[in-house]
Structure formats: structure tokens, C-alpha cells
Design a protein around this motif. Structure first.
Motif, mmCIF file in Angstrom:
data_model
loop_
_atom_site.group_PDB
_atom_site.id
_atom_site.type_symbol
_atom_site.label_atom_id
_atom_site.label_comp_id
_atom_site.label_asym_id
_atom_site.label_seq_id
_atom_site.Cartn_x
_atom_site.Cartn_y
_atom_site.Cartn_z
ATOM 1 N N GLY A 172 46.025 17.754 44.982
ATOM 2 C CA GLY A 172 45.858 19.152 44.616
ATOM 3 C C GLY A 172 44.436 19.660 44.511
ATOM 4 N N TRP A 173 43.539 19.188 45.347
ATOM 5 C CA TRP A 173 42.158 19.643 45.340
ATOM 6 C C TRP A 173 41.768 20.169 46.718
ATOM 7 N N LEU A 174 40.948 21.202 46.730
ATOM 8 C CA LEU A 174 40.289 21.674 47.942
ATOM 9 C C LEU A 174 38.844 21.206 47.841
ATOM 10 N N VAL A 175 38.434 20.342 48.771
ATOM 11 C CA VAL A 175 37.084 19.772 48.758
ATOM 12 C C VAL A 175 36.327 20.337 49.950
ATOM 13 N N CYS A 176 35.276 21.107 49.671
ATOM 14 C CA CYS A 176 34.441 21.704 50.705
ATOM 15 C C CYS A 176 33.136 20.923 50.783
ATOM 16 N N LEU A 207 43.683 23.382 43.421
ATOM 17 C CA LEU A 207 44.559 24.350 44.093
ATOM 18 C C LEU A 207 45.341 25.206 43.104
ATOM 19 N N THR A 208 45.646 24.671 41.930
ATOM 20 C CA THR A 208 46.390 25.454 40.943
ATOM 21 C C THR A 208 45.533 26.549 40.314
ATOM 22 N N ASP A 209 44.205 26.458 40.446
ATOM 23 C CA ASP A 209 43.315 27.482 39.907
ATOM 24 C C ASP A 209 43.131 28.667 40.852
ATOM 25 N N VAL A 253 45.323 28.572 55.488
ATOM 26 C CA VAL A 253 45.999 29.374 54.468
ATOM 27 C C VAL A 253 47.436 28.889 54.266
ATOM 28 N N ARG A 254 48.126 28.545 55.334
ATOM 29 C CA ARG A 254 49.501 28.052 55.246
ATOM 30 C C ARG A 254 49.563 26.744 54.456
ATOM 31 N N GLU A 255 48.585 25.863 54.690
ATOM 32 C CA GLU A 255 48.571 24.572 53.989
ATOM 33 C C GLU A 255 48.296 24.768 52.501
ATOM 34 N N ILE A 256 47.389 25.668 52.146
ATOM 35 C CA ILE A 256 47.121 25.925 50.723
ATOM 36 C C ILE A 256 48.351 26.517 50.055
ATOM 37 N N LYS A 257 48.993 27.494 50.692
ATOM 38 C CA LYS A 257 50.176 28.115 50.084
ATOM 39 C C LYS A 257 51.329 27.134 49.990
ATOM 40 N N LYS A 258 51.421 26.208 50.948
ATOM 41 C CA LYS A 258 52.480 25.201 50.891
ATOM 42 C C LYS A 258 52.284 24.238 49.721
ATOM 43 N N MET A 313 48.741 12.912 52.062
ATOM 44 C CA MET A 313 47.792 12.712 53.133
ATOM 45 C C MET A 313 46.779 13.864 53.121
ATOM 46 N N ASN A 314 45.498 13.536 53.315
ATOM 47 C CA ASN A 314 44.459 14.557 53.371
ATOM 48 C C ASN A 314 44.609 15.402 54.623
ATOM 49 N N ARG A 315 44.397 16.688 54.475
ATOM 50 C CA ARG A 315 44.404 17.596 55.619
ATOM 51 C C ARG A 315 42.992 18.138 55.779
ATOM 52 N N MET A 316 42.377 17.836 56.916
ATOM 53 C CA MET A 316 40.990 18.212 57.174
ATOM 54 C C MET A 316 40.924 19.418 58.102
ATOM 55 N N PHE A 317 39.994 20.312 57.811
ATOM 56 C CA PHE A 317 39.718 21.463 58.656
ATOM 57 C C PHE A 317 38.218 21.492 58.942
#
Length: 128
Positions: A64-68, A81-83, A121-126, A1-5
């Protein structure tokens, strides 16, 4: 599921919008020579700044992607995210605010300022 901030609005961004709005009012009030064009340009910059502040989002996808996304005019930045090498909190000039600096790939950097920093930060580290 996508997590939006959503984006956290900083003091500098609000000051920038106020300055552009005041400049557009000043130059449009004069109506002489090129002041109308300068006033319209400042009005356009006010519109773009407000649109970017309102519509900036940070999305962490399940694959596994962070989309800004930086609004309709700003474009999209994708980071795997692995990078990601490091995540740290950095203050702005005069320590009025702060942002999260993400170092990824070969010394590339991305500055983000989500409204829920700890959750971001918690979501990325998780997901790493």
C-alpha cells in the motif's frame, strides 16, 4: 507484486537539457576568466537533468505505498495509498504537456508524470 511505471519525458525537460548543453558549450568555448567554471556548472546540470529524466520511476507496492524515485541524486518520496484524497490531470503552462496531481494527507501534493497515465491511475484506484 510491485507495479513499476517509468517517467514520461516532457517538452520542457528536453528544452532544459538542450539549453544547459548549449550554455556549457558556449562558456567552455570561450575559456576566459570564470567562463570555464560556469561551463562546468552547466555541464554538471546537464548531467543531473539527463540522469533524473532517465531514472525517475513510480512504484506501487503490494503493502500500500506509492514510492516515487527521482534518480540517484533526487531522492525518494513515499506516500501511503490510503492517504490519497484525489487524483487529477493538470496541464502545464501553455498546455504543452500535462501531469497527474495527487493530493494526499493534510493538503499535501505530489506531481507525477508516468508514461502510462491511465494504467497508473487505474492501478492506484484498484489498490485503494
Amino acid at each position: 507484486m510491485n507495479r513499476m511505471f517509468t517517467h514520461k519525458v516532457s517538452v520542457g525537460e528536453v528544452c532544459g537539457v538542450i539549453i544547459f548543453a548549449a550554455l556549457s558549450l558556449y562558456f567552455l568555448w570561450g575559456r576566459t576568466g570564470y567562463s570555464v567554471y560556469i561551463g562546468l556548472f552547466c555541464m554538471f546540470m546537464t548531467f543531473v537533468s539527463i540522469e533524473r529524466i532517465i531514472h525517475t520511476t513510480y512504484c506501487i507496492t503490494p503493502d500500500g505505498w506509492l514510492v516515487c524515485s527521482y534518480g540517484r541524486f533526487g531522492g525518494v518520496k513515499r506516500v501511503r495509498l490510503t492517504d490519497i484524497i484525489s487524483i487529477r490531470r493538470v496541464p502545464t503552462a501553455f498546455r504543452l504537456s500535462h501531469f497527474i496531481l495527487i493530493t494526499y494527507a493534510a493538503h499535501r501534493m505530489l506531481a507525477v508524470s508516468p508514461s502510462d497515465e491511465e494504467g497508473f491511475v487505474r492501478e492506484i484506484k484498484k489498490r485503494l
